[in-house]
Design a protein around this motif. Structure first.
Motif, PDB file in Angstrom:
ATOM      1  N   ARG A   7       8.378   5.398   6.025  1.00 20.53           N
ATOM      2  CA  ARG A   7       7.821   6.677   5.599  1.00 20.53           C
ATOM      3  C   ARG A   7       8.914   7.729   5.517  1.00 20.53           C
ATOM      4  NH1 ARG A   7       6.682   6.426  11.039  1.00 20.53           N
ATOM      5  NH2 ARG A   7       7.260   8.246  12.256  1.00 20.53           N
ATOM      6  N   LYS A  12       6.569  -1.152   7.399  1.00 18.86           N
ATOM      7  CA  LYS A  12       6.279   0.139   6.772  1.00 18.86           C
ATOM      8  C   LYS A  12       7.445   1.105   6.932  1.00 18.86           C
ATOM      9  CE  LYS A  12       3.503   1.678  10.772  1.00 18.86           C
ATOM     10  NZ  LYS A  12       4.499   2.344  11.517  1.00 18.86           N
ATOM     11  N   THR A  26       0.488  11.612   2.512  1.00 16.40           N
ATOM     12  CA  THR A  26      -0.056  12.582   3.461  1.00 16.40           C
ATOM     13  C   THR A  26       0.461  13.961   3.115  1.00 16.40           C
ATOM     14  OG1 THR A  26       1.742  12.108   5.025  1.00 16.40           O
ATOM     15  CG2 THR A  26      -0.345  10.954   5.367  1.00 16.40           C
ATOM     16  N   CYS A  50      -4.394   6.955  -0.815  1.00 19.79           N
ATOM     17  CA  CYS A  50      -3.924   5.649  -0.343  1.00 19.79           C
ATOM     18  C   CYS A  50      -4.526   4.567  -1.231  1.00 19.79           C
ATOM     19  CB  CYS A  50      -4.325   5.419   1.112  1.00 19.79           C
ATOM     20  SG  CYS A  50      -3.716   3.848   1.782  1.00 19.79           S
ATOM     21  N   THR A  89       0.741   5.219   0.799  1.00 21.93           N
ATOM     22  CA  THR A  89      -0.075   6.243   1.454  1.00 21.93           C
ATOM     23  C   THR A  89       0.612   7.593   1.296  1.00 21.93           C
ATOM     24  OG1 THR A  89      -0.810   4.616   3.086  1.00 21.93           O
ATOM     25  CG2 THR A  89      -1.134   6.940   3.634  1.00 21.93           C
ATOM     26  N   ALA A  92      -2.254   6.100  -6.005  1.00 20.10           N
ATOM     27  CA  ALA A  92      -2.515   6.896  -4.803  1.00 20.10           C
ATOM     28  C   ALA A  92      -2.471   8.389  -5.122  1.00 20.10           C
ATOM     29  CB  ALA A  92      -1.490   6.560  -3.715  1.00 20.10           C
ATOM     30  N   LEU A  96      -4.422  12.783   5.287  1.00 26.19           N
ATOM     31  CA  LEU A  96      -4.391  11.821   4.193  1.00 26.19           C
ATOM     32  C   LEU A  96      -4.615  12.525   2.860  1.00 26.19           C
ATOM     33  CD1 LEU A  96      -4.266   8.765   3.466  1.00 26.19           C
ATOM     34  CD2 LEU A  96      -6.770   8.756   3.614  1.00 26.19           C
ATOM     35  N   GLU A 133       4.467   7.021   2.342  1.00 24.52           N
ATOM     36  CA  GLU A 133       4.677   5.863   3.201  1.00 24.52           C
ATOM     37  C   GLU A 133       4.395   4.612   2.373  1.00 24.52           C
ATOM     38  OE1 GLU A 133       3.605   5.598   7.535  1.00 24.52           O
ATOM     39  OE2 GLU A 133       2.067   4.239   6.755  1.00 24.52           O
ATOM     40  N   ASP A 145      -7.092   7.995  -6.489  1.00 25.07           N
ATOM     41  CA  ASP A 145      -7.900   7.785  -5.291  1.00 25.07           C
ATOM     42  C   ASP A 145      -9.140   8.664  -5.420  1.00 25.07           C
ATOM     43  OD1 ASP A 145      -9.062   7.778  -2.732  1.00 25.07           O
ATOM     44  OD2 ASP A 145      -7.132   7.414  -1.764  1.00 25.07           O
ATOM     45  N   ASN A 178       0.942   1.338  -7.434  1.00 21.38           N
ATOM     46  CA  ASN A 178       0.158   1.859  -6.317  1.00 21.38           C
ATOM     47  C   ASN A 178       0.526   3.299  -5.978  1.00 21.38           C
ATOM     48  OD1 ASN A 178      -1.380  -0.466  -6.006  1.00 21.38           O
ATOM     49  ND2 ASN A 178       0.111  -1.409  -4.637  1.00 21.38           N
ATOM     50  N   PHE A 188       0.865  -1.169   0.000  1.00 16.07           N
ATOM     51  CA  PHE A 188       0.000   0.000   0.000  1.00 16.07           C
ATOM     52  C   PHE A 188       0.906   1.224   0.000  1.00 16.07           C
ATOM     53  CE2 PHE A 188      -3.548  -2.626   0.769  1.00 16.07           C
ATOM     54  CZ  PHE A 188      -4.698  -1.864   0.649  1.00 16.07           C
TER      55      PHE A 188
END
Length: 198
Positions: free
Chosen positions: A187, A185, A53, A61, A51, A82, A58, A103, A86, A78, A49
Motif C-alpha cells: 500500500r 499486499k 482508501t 475495492c 483497494t 475500483a 474505503l 493498496e 464500484d 481492477n 484486488f
C-alpha cells in the motif's frame, strides 16, 4: 537482491501501474512507466484486488479471484474498476486522486475448506491469514484477509460474509461452500506514496 527486496520492488511497481491506470482513465497526466521485456512476471496470469482508501475510509475495492489474465492487465483493469465502477461509491474524480491511497493485493491460489457444520467451519478459519470466499447457489461474496482488522472473530467474519452476499447473518445450509486464499499486499502511505509491504 534477496526475495524480500524483490517482493517490495514488484509491489512498488504494481502500485505505480495501478495509479497510472487510474490517472489515464481520469485523463490526468501521468509519468510513463519503464516496463521492459525482462519483467516476465507481469505477463504471467495473476489475480489481484485493488483497494482505494480516502481519509482512512474505503473508497473502492474491485478484484479478481482467479488468475486468468496477465498480472499487468489484471491490476490495471481492477484499479480502473475500483476507481470508477464500484457500485457502492460515486466514481472517483480527478480532484480526489491526490487524497486517495492505493493498496494492491496479489492473491494465492484458492483452496476449498472442508467442514461438517457451521461450528466446524468457524474452527477452520484463520484470522488475519485467510481471505474467504462464501458461495451458496447464486449468492457469492469474499473478504480479503485485511478485513479481519475490522471483523476480528470467525463468527463476525462469517456473519458479515453472508450479509455481503445478500443473506441473513444467521443463515446456514449444508450446500454452503467456503474457500480460502492468502495475499501479498502493498500500500501507499498517506503522504509519501511510499510502498509498505505487509
Amino acid at each position: 537482491m534477496n526475495s524480500m527486496e524483490q517482493c517490495n520492488e514488484r509491489g512498488e511497481l504494481l502500485l505505480k501501474i495501478a495509479r497510472q491506470a487510474i490517472q489515464q482513465a481520469l485523463h490526468v497526466p501521468a509519468d510513463p512507466l519503464a516496463l521492459d521485456n525482462e519483467q516476465i512476471w507481469l505477463q504471467q496470469p495473476g489475480a489481484t484486488f485493488v483497494t482505494l482508501t480516502q481519509h482512512g475510509e474505503l473508497r473502492g475495492c474491485i478484484g479478481s479471484l482467479q488468475a486468468c489474465d496477465p498480472l499487468l492487465d489484471d491490476v490495471r483493469s481492477n484499479a480502473i474498476s475500483a476507481a470508477l465502477c464500484d457500485s457502492r461509491f460515486t466514481p472517483l474524480s480527478a480532484d480526489e486522486l491526490d487524497s486517495v491511497q492505493i493498496e494492491v493485493s496479489l492473491l494465492s491460489g484458492v483452496e476449498a475448506i472442508k467442514f461438517t457444520s457451521e461450528a466446524d467451519a468457524l474452527t477452520k478459519l484463520r484470522p488475519n491469514v485467510d481471505g474467504v470466499i462464501f458461495e451458496y447457489g447464486a449468492y457469492r461474496s469474499t473478504f480479503l484477509p485485511q478485513v479481519w482488522e475490522k471483523l476480528p472473530t470467525p463468527i463476525l467474519f462469517l456473519a458479515n460474509l453472508k450479509s455481503k452476499a445478500g443473506l441473513a447473518e444467521d443463515f446456514w445450509d449444508d450446500d454452503i461452500r467456503l474457500s480460502r486464499y492468502t495475499v501479498s499486499k502493498w500500500r501507499e502511505t498517506e503522504r509519501a506514496r511510499k510502498v509498505v509491504y505487509g
